[in-house]
Design an enzyme around this catalytic site. Structure first.
Site, PDB file in Angstrom:
ATOM      1  N   GLU A 143       0.614  -0.988  -0.536  1.00 54.49           N
ATOM      2  CA  GLU A 143      -0.187  -0.274   0.076  1.00 54.49           C
ATOM      3  C   GLU A 143       1.192   1.734   0.167  1.00 54.49           C
ATOM      4  O   GLU A 143       0.808   2.066  -0.587  1.00 54.49           O
ATOM      5  CB  GLU A 143      -0.875   0.314   1.444  1.00 54.49           C
ATOM      6  N   SER A 161     -52.054 -30.532  35.242  1.00 56.73           N
ATOM      7  CA  SER A 161     -52.219 -31.122  37.071  1.00 56.73           C
ATOM      8  C   SER A 161     -50.812 -30.776  37.893  1.00 56.73           C
ATOM      9  O   SER A 161     -50.666 -30.542  38.769  1.00 56.73           O
ATOM     10  CB  SER A 161     -52.382 -32.836  37.395  1.00 56.73           C
TER      11      SER A 161
END
Length: 817
Positions: free
Chosen positions: A87, A462
């Site tokens: 770069e 139940s």
């Protein structure tokens, strides 16, 4: 000649002056609008939300950008050399702008008429990435240059590089070099090879064009060019260069792999974080630690998968997902690529059928065998109550081209399977604090993200009765009280409607002790208790457990569990029985940390005080006590100072500790001699629980606990329908509960509740329910509160109890139906 030299000299000076004046004017014009470079020192990069188990294992990651910021000191020197070679090889020498690069860019523009390169240095790219747009214009480029010059004056080269490598986009949602290393190689940038560093260093120029996954050929060309640059610049020697060139381009897609599968837990944590912080939850790098240990969650996952698969196999094989006979192997692989793994069940296509089993092609392209023994369960499904003839050979089950599901076992072999049609939810809590220890919201989150543990309101059947029995024990009834288990009819003359409740077995036992009625789950006893206490007052009592009154029916069917409640609500309510009478509120998030590791929030739930089991007092307010919010609700953001200095919160007692102790002993009998007898196989004496099955077996439940864990399991269909004639809480839900609790409590010592003060153990006459004399035959010992010792006279046959029961409602129960 001299005149010509003078002319050239003054022309040169004029050009220089013009450039200086032009740049000065541009600076004076643009500088007031330039952002402050100083803000780069405190810049907050977007970091995803990460959710962890209580033992630090990754559960999930949420956020658009994958980023793991890295300090300059952690960047490998070879990567810096690769990056600069690719770069900006003059980065260490220029002051933010490289005139040579700009001149090359200008020359290319003049020659071609198009912008080929921007001539940007790394510093200029930092300026663009943090402050500017990607617009291609001279004004933006001028701003970029001016900002680069300012950045170089105020930041060091190391600081600039650190900003750059953490900000840049490198494809596949990876932002920053460490995230890119994780995405392409599954490891940190600190652990990749030289060739891999060069590949990553080549991505900033064009993340899509040089992407090793999308364009491997161009990515390799770019990588090799960067390696050549490094060699020519003297950054690496010839041997390193040749070895790196010879390394294959071995990139592959790596997503952050959860270390523990808990998608429903992850979604609950995500929702709560969004409730606290809004959209910042996805970008501020929060680290969320949940209350769920990874081992318990894996046990819960395994228990639900096993339980649902066993239920599904009992009801037969529904056939292949699709059939693709006569297709080529490549066509089969294309079809498999469209399928997802659900609940650990992989898609596969049958390629061969033999006498000893079948061969299947998996999505990975492998051919594997499935033994006939794992297919013998596959009787043809007719309906939930009927199956076809048992298969005699693999050919009766599968054909070549069938798309089926297989389960991969621990040894790598495959088992023939199918995705269950029924669903399940499991919630396990620490009853002393409400911490969620395990949660499963369904068979597969990929199949449906509907969280049945927190969102599905179903009738508990139940398994709700213990709340009615708790009200009775706090109303003067005892475990020895005799209640008439006999037919009862309720008629409503206004609508000509008659309700004749019955027991599951359609039998009646006459006067029966409350203890026996609970472990035998006698419906008519529960109704008579509720009738005697009064529906309104009982609803007020039960609401203390944290239930919304709107979910509790205001009639006698409440005794049969017709309320509509989620498994989470049931587990939270049952925790009061397990902890000695205290109300807790389930919570999931233990701790929230910032990106820098600073603790922002630490959970401080109302907890059961130590030694509370020895106390027998009760504080029962008229209205439910609010002690926190359920997971999924949006609590207010908690200030760090408050979160770290608040005193420990103490849970409110809502039930007499002696009541829960006696009720626990009654619920232990459910396991010892009642509908939960299967749990005796766990070989523990500290377990208490209750099954629950609704009408037509549309919902099956089991809730149970010891002093360490309170766990609730539900099984049913999302669109309520019968689970089958022989499917009950004890057959569909209890096995899942046992698999989980057996694993969770393995090697743990027995931990029953401590006996509180004020409990008496007295001999009772089993026939009359009164205190036994020394000569009373078959007398047994029963637990009583000191003030509720058994009477000397016979109990009333209509269900009236000694003591002072809650007063009845103003309207007679007959009017409720």
């Amino acid at each position: 000649m001299i005149r010509l030299l003078k002319f050239c000299w003054w022309s040169f000076v004029a050009v220089i002056c013009s450039l200086v004046l032009g740049l000065s004017g541009a600076f004076l014009y643009l500088s007031p609008n330039l952002p402050s470079v100083e803000s780069l020192r405190s810049i907050q990069l977007q970091i995803p939300l990460r959710v962890y188990s209580s033992d630090g294992k990754l559960i999930a990651e949420f956020g658009e950008m994958r980023r793991s910021p890295i300090r300059f000191e952690e960047i490998p020197p070879q990567f810096i050399q690769a990056l600069l070679s690719a770069e900006d090889d003059n980065f260490l020498n220029h002051y933010g702008v490289d005139p040579g690069s700009l001149m090359r860019a200008a020359t290319q523009l003049v020659k071609t008429g198009h912008i080929q390169t921007g001539g940007s240095t790394i510093t200029m790219q930092v300026a663009k990435n943090f402050f500017l747009t990607s617009e291609r214009s001279f004004s933006r480029k001028t701003n970029e240059i001016l900002l680069a010059l300012q950045i170089e004056r105020e930041l060091t080269k190391d600081e600039i590089l650190e900003l750059y490598v953490n900000k840049i986009y490198l494809g596949n949602r990876a932002y920053g070099i460490d995230a890119a290393a994780q995405v392409y190689y599954g490891k940190s940038i600190r652990d990749v090879s030289l060739a891999q560093m060069a590949m990553i260093a080549g991505l900033p120029k064009a993340p899509s064009r040089f992407n090793p996954l999308a364009n491997p050929v161009r990515a390799k060309e770019r990588r090799d060019w960067i390696l050549g640059r490094m060699y020519r610049l003297g950054k690496i020697d010839q041997a390193s260069y040749q070895n790196a060139l010879a390394e294959p381009l071995n990139a592959s897609y790596h997503v952050p792999t959860p270390e523990v599968y808990a998608p429903y837990v992850a979604e609950m944590a995500r929702a709560e974080m969004v409730g606290r912080y809004g959209s910042d939850a996805y970008t501020e790098g929060f680290r969320v630690t949940t209350s769920v240990p990874s081992d318990l969650q894996e046990m819960a996952n395994s228990a639900v998968l096993k339980g649902l698969s066993e239920y599904d196999e009992r009801h037969g094989y529904r056939g292949p997902l699709a059939r693709f006979p006569g297709k080529s192997r490549s066509e089969w692989l294309a079809e498999l690529s469209k399928q997802r793994t659900l609940g650990g069940l992989e898609p596969a296509i049958v390629t061969q059928v033999e006498k000893t089993g079948i061969s299947v092609l998996t999505r990975s392209g492998q051919d594997q065998q499935i033994a006939w023994d794992s297919m013998k369960w596959a009787r043809p499904f007719i309906n939930t109550n009927a199956q076809g003839r048992a298969p005699q050979s693999p050919a009766d089950v599968a054909q070549v081209g069938d798309l089926v599901r297989v389960q991969r076992l621990a040894d790598g072999t495959l088992k023939f399977s199918q995705v269950p049609a029924a669903q399940s939810a499991l919630v396990s809590l620490d009853p002393t604090s409400g911490a969620i220890r395990a949660l499963v919201g369904g068979f597969s989150f990929e199949q449906s993200n509907y969280n049945r543990a927190t969102q599905a309101k179903r009738q508990p059947g139940s398994s709700f009765k213990p709340f009615v029995y708790s009200a009775a024990l706090d109303s003067g009834y005892t475990a020895a009280s005799l209640v008439n288990d006999a037919p009862i009819v309720f008629a409503d003359p206004n609508v000509d409607k008659v309700w004749r409740p019955k027991n599951d077995t359609n039998t009646f036992l006459g006067p029966i002790r409350m203890r026996e009625a609970l472990y035998k789950s006698r419906n008519l006893v529960s109704i008579r208790l509720l009738q005697a206490m009064g529906v309104g007052r009982t609803v007020d009592y039960i609401a203390r457990f944290g239930f919304n009154k709107q979910d509790l029916p205001y009639n006698l069917s409440l005794a049969l569990g017709t309320a509509t409640l989620t498994p989470m609500e049931i587990a939270a309510g049952w925790s009061t029985f397990a902890n000695g009478g205290y109300k807790i509120s389930p919570y999931l998030i233990e701790r929230i940390e910032s990106r820098s590791g600073e603790t922002l929030f630490t959970a401080n739930p109302p907890r059961v005080p130590q030694g509370a089991e020895d106390q027998a007092g009760i504080a029962a307010p008229e209205q439910p006590i609010s002690t926190g919010s359920l997971p999924g609700e949006a609590p207010n953001a908690i200030d760090q100072a408050f979160a770290t200095t608040q005193p420990p919160a103490v849970a409110e007692r809502i039930v007499d500790g002696r009541t829960t102790y006696i009720l626990t002993s009654m619920l232990q009998d459910v396991i010892k001699r009642g509908t939960g007898r299967r749990a005796l196989a766990l070989g523990r004496n500290d377990l208490a629980g209750k099954t629950g099955t609704t009408n037509e077996s549309k919902d099956a439940w089991f809730s149970g606990y010891n002093a360490d864990f309170m766990t609730t399991v539900w099984v049913g269909f999302d669109q309520p329908e019968s689970l089958g004639r022989r499917e009950y809480g004890g057959t569909a839900a209890l096995p899942i509960w046992m698999n989980y609790m057996g694993a969770a409590l393995k090697d743990k010592p027995s931990h029953p509740p401590a006996e509180p003060q004020g409990i008496l153990s007295l001999r009772v006459d089993p026939i009359s329910g009164r205190a036994a004399t020394p000569s009373t035959p078959n007398a047994y010992f029963e637990l009583f509160k000191a003030e509720d010792s058994p009477p000397n006279g016979d109990e009333l046959g209509n269900g009236a109890a000694p003591g002072s029961p809650l007063p009845a409602d103003e309207s007679a129960p007959m009017d409720l139906f």
